[in-house]
Design an enzyme around this catalytic site. Structure first.
Site, mmCIF file in Angstrom:
data_model
loop_
_atom_site.group_PDB
_atom_site.id
_atom_site.type_symbol
_atom_site.label_atom_id
_atom_site.label_comp_id
_atom_site.label_asym_id
_atom_site.label_seq_id
_atom_site.Cartn_x
_atom_site.Cartn_y
_atom_site.Cartn_z
ATOM 1 N N ASP A 14 0.781 -1.276 -0.001
ATOM 2 C CA ASP A 14 0.001 -0.078 -0.284
ATOM 3 C C ASP A 14 0.830 1.207 -0.014
ATOM 4 O OD1 ASP A 14 -1.944 1.984 0.581
ATOM 5 O OD2 ASP A 14 -2.073 1.634 2.590
ATOM 6 N N ASP A 51 -6.305 2.883 -3.582
ATOM 7 C CA ASP A 51 -6.308 2.340 -2.117
ATOM 8 C C ASP A 51 -7.900 2.218 -1.413
ATOM 9 O OD1 ASP A 51 -6.490 5.109 -2.512
ATOM 10 O OD2 ASP A 51 -5.710 5.611 -0.414
#
Length: 255
Positions: free
Chosen positions: A6, A106
């Site tokens: 991430d 995300d």
């Protein structure tokens, strides 16, 4: 094993997944000035013995200028290409907003993870660089949400724009009435954000017309630690990345 990345504006959140579970996580600062060689060193230092067990990598990135650097570091370490979440990738998430391509990768991963773990009719609160509140409706579609300044940004902006207030560490104060500058800032920022989120979630339920489960995640989720009736899931994005990876690998599990 699958490596899930991430890549955010503040930090690179690294997950190691196996058999549908997140078995380890690591966090390092995002630095756009580091080279692929430097990121190789970071991965080696953090992952240790996992290095020789990784056979797949997927990344959600909101820092496009670092994508090539991460890609080269991964290729050098594992001799494989990293899969970046983006247009053309199967996610299983219907996106019902004005411009679907505007939704950050995300947030897609957050919603996919929440949908897979908690089902339809869910609100995801992501406390990161920005505070995002996302709505998945009863049909399992992402239908919109809100974006506001994150906790850290709020404190930095306050300190940067005032002469007598300085940046302070983020923590939940015991009382809403602060007795010193630090507590006053944390009360206004942390408790203020908590109350804002609770009020927005309530209004979202009223607007959509039915109850919604509530899930909290993100790098600053540990700061607001006293939500009522919220599920804390610190690794939600890694679960979403895992699910997306499998959808684009024919559902094949990684040993």
């Amino acid at each position: 094993m699958l490596l899930t990345l991430d890549l955010g504006n503040t930090s690179l959140f690294i997950g190691v997944c196996d058999d549908g579970k997140v078995i380890d996580t690591y966090r390092t600062s995002t630095n756009i000035h580091k080279s692929s060689d430097e990121y190789v060193i970071i991965f080696k230092d953090l992952l240790g013995d996992y290095i020789n067990k990784i056979d797949g990598v997927i990344c959600s990135s909101v820092v496009p200028c670092l994508n090539y650097t991460i890609k080269e570091a991964i290729k050098r370490l594992f001799k494989i290409d990293v899969l970046f979440v983006g247009p053309g990738l199967k996610t299983g998430l219907p996106i019902r907003i004005d411009t679907p391509n505007e939704l950050g990768s995300d947030l897609v991963c957050d919603c996919v993870g929440a949908l897979n773990k908690y089902g339809n009719s869910t609100i995801v609160v992501d406390l990161g660089t920005a505070t995002k509140i996302l709505v998945i409706d009863k049909n399992g579609a992402f239908v919109g949400g809100t974006i506001s300044s994150g906790l850290k940004i709020s404190i930095e902006a306050l300190a940067g724009k005032t002469q007598n207030l300085t940046e302070t560490s983020l923590e939940m104060p015991k009382n809403i009435i602060g007795k010193n500058t630090r507590d006053c800032i944390n009360s206004g920022t942390v408790i203020g954000t908590k109350l804002m989120i609770e009020a927005i979630c309530k209004q979202m339920e009223e607007e959509i017309g039915y109850p919604l489960k509530r899930v909290v995640t993100g790098g600053y989720a540990n700061v607001i630690n006293n939500f009522n009736d919220f599920i804390y899931d610190f690794n939600l994005i890694h679960h979403g990345l895992y699910v997306i990876y499998l959808k684009n690998q024919g559902g094949k599990e990684h040993e």
